[in-house]
Motif scaffolding. Structure first.
Motif, mmCIF file in Angstrom:
data_model
loop_
_atom_site.group_PDB
_atom_site.id
_atom_site.type_symbol
_atom_site.label_atom_id
_atom_site.label_comp_id
_atom_site.label_asym_id
_atom_site.label_seq_id
_atom_site.Cartn_x
_atom_site.Cartn_y
_atom_site.Cartn_z
ATOM 1 N N HIS A 224 0.734 -1.159 -0.062
ATOM 2 C CA HIS A 224 -0.036 -0.096 0.012
ATOM 3 C C HIS A 224 0.843 1.099 -0.037
ATOM 4 O O HIS A 224 1.665 1.312 0.955
ATOM 5 C CB HIS A 224 -0.999 -0.022 1.105
ATOM 6 N N ASN A 225 0.516 2.137 -1.012
ATOM 7 C CA ASN A 225 1.590 3.190 -1.128
ATOM 8 C C ASN A 225 1.639 4.244 0.249
ATOM 9 O O ASN A 225 2.741 4.588 0.360
ATOM 10 C CB ASN A 225 1.117 4.272 -2.268
ATOM 11 N N GLU A 226 0.625 4.243 0.971
ATOM 12 C CA GLU A 226 0.726 5.328 2.344
ATOM 13 C C GLU A 226 0.735 4.306 3.360
ATOM 14 O O GLU A 226 1.836 4.552 4.318
ATOM 15 C CB GLU A 226 -0.720 6.025 2.183
ATOM 16 N N ALA A 227 0.166 3.256 3.433
ATOM 17 C CA ALA A 227 0.331 2.209 4.673
ATOM 18 C C ALA A 227 1.437 1.311 4.726
ATOM 19 O O ALA A 227 1.672 0.593 5.699
ATOM 20 C CB ALA A 227 -0.887 1.382 5.069
ATOM 21 N N ILE A 228 2.189 1.202 3.271
ATOM 22 C CA ILE A 228 3.282 0.305 3.369
ATOM 23 C C ILE A 228 2.992 -0.982 3.146
ATOM 24 O O ILE A 228 3.107 -1.602 2.230
ATOM 25 C CB ILE A 228 4.422 0.235 4.396
ATOM 26 N N THR B 181 2.997 -6.942 -4.614
ATOM 27 C CA THR B 181 4.269 -6.296 -4.175
ATOM 28 C C THR B 181 4.478 -5.155 -4.951
ATOM 29 O O THR B 181 3.772 -4.627 -6.066
ATOM 30 C CB THR B 181 5.422 -7.422 -4.733
ATOM 31 N N LYS B 182 5.574 -4.539 -4.438
ATOM 32 C CA LYS B 182 6.202 -3.259 -4.953
ATOM 33 C C LYS B 182 5.349 -1.921 -4.895
ATOM 34 O O LYS B 182 5.910 -0.782 -4.398
ATOM 35 C CB LYS B 182 6.268 -3.344 -6.534
ATOM 36 N N SER B 183 3.868 -1.996 -5.384
ATOM 37 C CA SER B 183 3.112 -0.893 -5.128
ATOM 38 C C SER B 183 1.852 -1.236 -5.202
ATOM 39 O O SER B 183 1.436 -2.124 -5.128
ATOM 40 C CB SER B 183 3.402 0.278 -6.552
ATOM 41 N N GLY B 184 1.013 -0.524 -4.551
ATOM 42 C CA GLY B 184 -0.560 -0.683 -4.337
ATOM 43 C C GLY B 184 -1.222 0.356 -3.568
ATOM 44 O O GLY B 184 -0.643 1.268 -3.232
ATOM 45 N N PRO B 185 -2.322 0.215 -3.489
ATOM 46 C CA PRO B 185 -3.354 -1.071 -3.608
ATOM 47 C C PRO B 185 -3.618 -1.391 -4.977
ATOM 48 O O PRO B 185 -4.262 -2.388 -5.207
ATOM 49 C CB PRO B 185 -4.260 -0.950 -2.712
ATOM 50 N N GLY B 186 -3.554 -0.605 -6.113
ATOM 51 C CA GLY B 186 -4.226 -0.809 -7.415
ATOM 52 C C GLY B 186 -3.071 -1.180 -8.396
ATOM 53 O O GLY B 186 -3.617 -1.849 -9.382
ATOM 54 N N LEU B 187 -1.949 -0.681 -8.517
ATOM 55 C CA LEU B 187 -0.852 -0.812 -9.625
ATOM 56 C C LEU B 187 0.109 -1.638 -9.184
ATOM 57 O O LEU B 187 1.092 -1.735 -9.908
ATOM 58 C CB LEU B 187 -0.615 0.428 -10.100
#
Length: 181
Positions: free
Chosen positions: A68-72, A122-128
């Motif tokens: 998750h980009n913000e929550a990690i 992994t890597k980025s999220g939650p969408g991409l």
């Protein structure tokens, strides 16, 4: 941000529940809200939740392991944000997402957590993010422990060495804050 009821149908959960006679509820379509005092909350002294979740005899949390980009990471602690209305979620982001997640979990501790890490974003999220095979199911009655172990597994799937994965997981702010509380 998408319609939960549509997801119940698309994933097949709706038809399984119908066959088993299980009542399936989209909390966003319920109207009853209650305010609950946190237990030692550092940012939130009270939190708005759906009454149906508040009144539940048992809470079983079934998160999908992902970045998750913000929550990690998103595991059980962050997944509990599903019991709060969208306007409360906005407040979490303004006031400090990580501590608000820990504060929410001072009130609502799932009775059972079953983490779906069969395929992990992994890597980025939650969408991409990038989907990879995880081939794991993790379960516990302790959300901090299962989130910590799940985060270690996620970072290992991203290619981090085990020692780095452990250190990185231990420093995910909402997991650390919840453990400290």
């Amino acid at each position: 941000g998408s319609d939960t009821t549509d997801h119940f149908e698309a994933t097949g959960i709706k038809s399984v529940c119908e066959k088993l006679g299980v009542k399936l509820v989209d909390l966003k379509r319920t109207k009853d809200i209650v305010y609950v005092e946190t237990r030692g909350g550092k940012t939130l002294k009270r939190v708005k939740v759906y009454k149906l979740a508040y009144d539940a005899d048992v809470i079983i949390c079934v998160p999908k392991l992902k970045r998750h980009n913000e929550a990690i990471v998103t595991v059980s602690l962050k997944n509990m944000m599903g019991i709060i209305p969208d306007d409360e979620k906005g407040k979490f982001h303004v006031l400090g997402l990580h501590q608000c997640i820990a504060d929410l979990n001072s009130v609502f501790k799932p009775d059972l957590i079953v983490v779906d890490a069969t395929r992990v974003m992994t890597k980025s999220g939650p969408g991409l993010g990038t989907m990879v095979q995880g081939d794991m199911i993790l379960a516990s009655g302790d959300p901090v422990a299962v989130d910590f172990l799940s985060a270690i597994q996620l970072f290992k799937l991203e290619g981090y060495e085990e020692a780095v994965s452990i250190k990185t997981a231990a420093n995910v702010p909402h997991i650390k804050n919840a453990a400290d509380m």
